[in-house]
Scaffold this active site. Structure first.
Site, PDB file in Angstrom:
ATOM      1  N   CYS A  83      25.614 -16.618 -19.769  1.00  0.00           N
ATOM      2  CA  CYS A  83      24.329 -17.169 -19.319  1.00  0.00           C
ATOM      3  C   CYS A  83      23.266 -16.083 -19.346  1.00  0.00           C
ATOM      4  O   CYS A  83      23.567 -14.891 -19.233  1.00  0.00           O
ATOM      5  CB  CYS A  83      24.474 -17.746 -17.909  1.00  0.00           C
ATOM      6  SG  CYS A  83      23.033 -18.712 -17.356  1.00  0.00           S
ATOM      7  N   CYS A 134      22.195 -16.744 -11.377  1.00  0.00           N
ATOM      8  CA  CYS A 134      21.989 -17.590 -10.193  1.00  0.00           C
ATOM      9  C   CYS A 134      23.032 -17.285  -9.114  1.00  0.00           C
ATOM     10  O   CYS A 134      24.228 -17.177  -9.406  1.00  0.00           O
ATOM     11  CB  CYS A 134      22.062 -19.060 -10.569  1.00  0.00           C
ATOM     12  SG  CYS A 134      20.844 -19.543 -11.813  1.00  0.00           S
ATOM     13  N   TYR A 178      24.403 -19.011  -6.815  1.00  0.00           N
ATOM     14  CA  TYR A 178      25.446 -19.984  -6.507  1.00  0.00           C
ATOM     15  C   TYR A 178      26.286 -20.419  -7.715  1.00  0.00           C
ATOM     16  O   TYR A 178      27.037 -21.392  -7.631  1.00  0.00           O
ATOM     17  CB  TYR A 178      24.853 -21.220  -5.850  1.00  0.00           C
ATOM     18  CG  TYR A 178      23.653 -21.823  -6.552  1.00  0.00           C
ATOM     19  CD1 TYR A 178      23.658 -22.106  -7.904  1.00  0.00           C
ATOM     20  CD2 TYR A 178      22.488 -22.105  -5.836  1.00  0.00           C
ATOM     21  CE1 TYR A 178      22.564 -22.650  -8.535  1.00  0.00           C
ATOM     22  CE2 TYR A 178      21.377 -22.663  -6.456  1.00  0.00           C
ATOM     23  CZ  TYR A 178      21.430 -22.939  -7.801  1.00  0.00           C
ATOM     24  OH  TYR A 178      20.334 -23.486  -8.429  1.00  0.00           O
ATOM     25  N   CYS A 228      40.303 -39.486 -10.621  1.00  0.00           N
ATOM     26  CA  CYS A 228      39.694 -38.490 -11.498  1.00  0.00           C
ATOM     27  C   CYS A 228      40.398 -38.519 -12.860  1.00  0.00           C
ATOM     28  O   CYS A 228      41.345 -39.264 -13.066  1.00  0.00           O
ATOM     29  CB  CYS A 228      39.818 -37.099 -10.895  1.00  0.00           C
ATOM     30  SG  CYS A 228      38.912 -36.862  -9.348  1.00  0.00           S
ATOM     31  N   CYS A 242      38.589 -30.731 -15.193  1.00  0.00           N
ATOM     32  CA  CYS A 242      37.331 -30.658 -14.436  1.00  0.00           C
ATOM     33  C   CYS A 242      36.829 -29.230 -14.510  1.00  0.00           C
ATOM     34  O   CYS A 242      37.638 -28.293 -14.494  1.00  0.00           O
ATOM     35  CB  CYS A 242      37.580 -31.066 -12.979  1.00  0.00           C
ATOM     36  SG  CYS A 242      36.163 -30.831 -11.863  1.00  0.00           S
ATOM     37  N   ASP A 243      35.519 -29.034 -14.582  1.00  0.00           N
ATOM     38  CA  ASP A 243      35.041 -27.653 -14.714  1.00  0.00           C
ATOM     39  C   ASP A 243      35.116 -26.873 -13.409  1.00  0.00           C
ATOM     40  O   ASP A 243      34.988 -25.652 -13.413  1.00  0.00           O
ATOM     41  CB  ASP A 243      33.639 -27.577 -15.331  1.00  0.00           C
ATOM     42  CG  ASP A 243      32.579 -28.320 -14.561  1.00  0.00           C
ATOM     43  OD1 ASP A 243      32.915 -29.142 -13.693  1.00  0.00           O
ATOM     44  OD2 ASP A 243      31.384 -28.100 -14.834  1.00  0.00           O
ATOM     45  N   CYS A 256      35.749 -35.740  -3.275  1.00  0.00           N
ATOM     46  CA  CYS A 256      35.932 -34.953  -4.501  1.00  0.00           C
ATOM     47  C   CYS A 256      37.102 -33.990  -4.326  1.00  0.00           C
ATOM     48  O   CYS A 256      37.220 -33.320  -3.294  1.00  0.00           O
ATOM     49  CB  CYS A 256      34.643 -34.193  -4.775  1.00  0.00           C
ATOM     50  SG  CYS A 256      34.759 -32.925  -6.057  1.00  0.00           S
ATOM     51  N   CYS A 315      32.844 -34.073   4.338  1.00  0.00           N
ATOM     52  CA  CYS A 315      33.133 -35.348   4.986  1.00  0.00           C
ATOM     53  C   CYS A 315      32.172 -35.638   6.139  1.00  0.00           C
ATOM     54  O   CYS A 315      31.660 -36.761   6.267  1.00  0.00           O
ATOM     55  CB  CYS A 315      34.578 -35.363   5.486  1.00  0.00           C
ATOM     56  SG  CYS A 315      35.040 -36.847   6.400  1.00  0.00           S
TER      57      CYS A 315
END
Length: 369
Positions: A15, A19, A21, A256, A271-272, A324, A342
């Site tokens: 990238c 960033c 996060y 999923c 999933c990433d 998730c 939650c």
């Protein structure tokens, strides 16, 4: 015919930004020196996808890192291969999620010609966007991102906004919402930033109480007396559930594993958030798509169906479906734990449900019988 959805990382975690996060940088422990996906890998994986789909809808979602680092010739080759190996009339879609900084006239021409849909990462007005989204030097990116958005607008390119909210920026839903509305942005998506390291939540991670308040305050702004003027994906997804439709967000689905994540070298994950050696499904150049999807749905996807005691009798389970898997794992490293957010949902759902039902009822009444 089969519908095939892929989330592709053509440059892995590489990238041009730093960033605070970013969760994907941790894949460096697997890919020490990633490079741009080679033309050979690109062609082979696209040909196999098009063959497996048997003429069905194929959706290629290009993400990163920063996917535009792959360069415009990479995407030109991608659409050439899609055309070469696809069937006449076969529906093919391409989306790009980008920080926007590399967008120029040539990219825009390509996106418009082949109807790429563009997602631009923008967290809000200057002081909010720049809090987490910075260059590696620490300088904020707001002004440059906005200039690229204006370029997209002037050239009539379709895009939407993806906003990541961390613990600090989530404290300002009014500023964020009013900024987006004032700028004329109609399609918004808010992603809560949550990650952990060495068993502890990272400083940017949004707390459940903060996120719950953010959702409630954002909903009041969006509600607008029952006449929302913009689309907020999470609220739209709940309306989909109330209408008996499958929600667009994978986090709200019963299972999923409906898409595959393809790394720059052809490695495949479910999933990433789970690009990790223990969750690797295989390599798209070596393993059949049929087997990869089977593993994604049966070995990974069904983990969401496993009983979570705190969820078994929850009145909101019909919406979140136990949450998730990443947010179930992130707090304590346990996939069978309840969703980290939650309590945010337990605050938001009762706060907004009657108004959401009203909107769903209005939509249902307008649908042809």
């Amino acid at each position: 015919m089969r519908k095939v959805e892929l989330l592709i990382k053509p440059v892995s975690y590489l990238c041009n930004l730093g960033c605070t996060y970013c969760f994907y940088k941790k894949t460096a422990k697997i890919y020490k020196n990633p490079s741009v996906m080679s033309p050979d890998v690109l062609e082979k994986f696209i040909s196999r996808v098009m063959e497996y789909s048997s003429g069905g809808h194929c959706l290629f979602s290009w993400q990163g890192g920063e996917p535009l680092l792959a360069g415009i010739d990479f995407y030109r080759r991608a659409v050439e291969f899609q055309s070469k190996y696809g069937r006449n009339g076969q529906p093919v879609g391409n989306t790009v999620q980008t920080n926007g900084l590399l967008i120029d006239g040539k990219f825009i021409d390509l996106f418009k010609k082949y109807r790429f849909f563009i997602g631009v990462s923008l967290d809000g007005p200057l002081e909010i966007h720049n809090f987490y989204r910075k260059y590696p030097s620490g300088r904020g990116t707001f002004r440059e991102v906005m200039s690229k958005i204006r370029l997209l607008e002037r050239n009539g390119a379709e895009f939407n906004i993806l906003s990541t909210v961390g613990e600090e920026t989530a404290k300002y839903p009014e500023k964020i919402y009013r900024f987006f509305v004032s700028e004329g942005f109609k399609f918004l998506q808010f992603i809560p930033a949550v990650d952990r390291k060495s068993g502890r939540m990272k400083n940017f991670s949004i707390r459940p109480e903060t996120y719950g308040t953010f959702l409630c305050r954002m909903f009041d702004l969006w509600w607008n007396g029952g006449r929302p003027v913009v689309s907020v994906r999470f609220f739209d997804n709940i309306i989909e559930v109330l209408l008996g439709l499958e929600p667009g967000a994978c986090s709200l689905k019963k299972q999923c594993g409906e898409y595959l994540v393809v790394e720059h070298n052809g490695d495949v994950y479910p999933c990433d958030f789970f690009v990790d050696a223990q969750f690797k499904l295989g390599n798209l150049l070596e393993t059949s798509l049929e087997e990869l999807f089977k593993k994604a749905k049966e070995d990974f996807g069904k983990l969401k169906e496993v009983s979570v005691p705190e969820c078994d009798n929850c009145q909101w389970g019909f919406i979140c479906n136990k949450g998730c898997l990443w947010f179930r794992r992130v707090n304590k490293g346990n996939l069978l734990d309840r969703d980290y957010l939650c309590e945010a949902y337990r605050k938001f759902f009762p706060y907004a449900i009657e108004r959401l039902k009203m909107l769903a009822s209005n939509i249902s009444a307008k649908r042809p019988s």
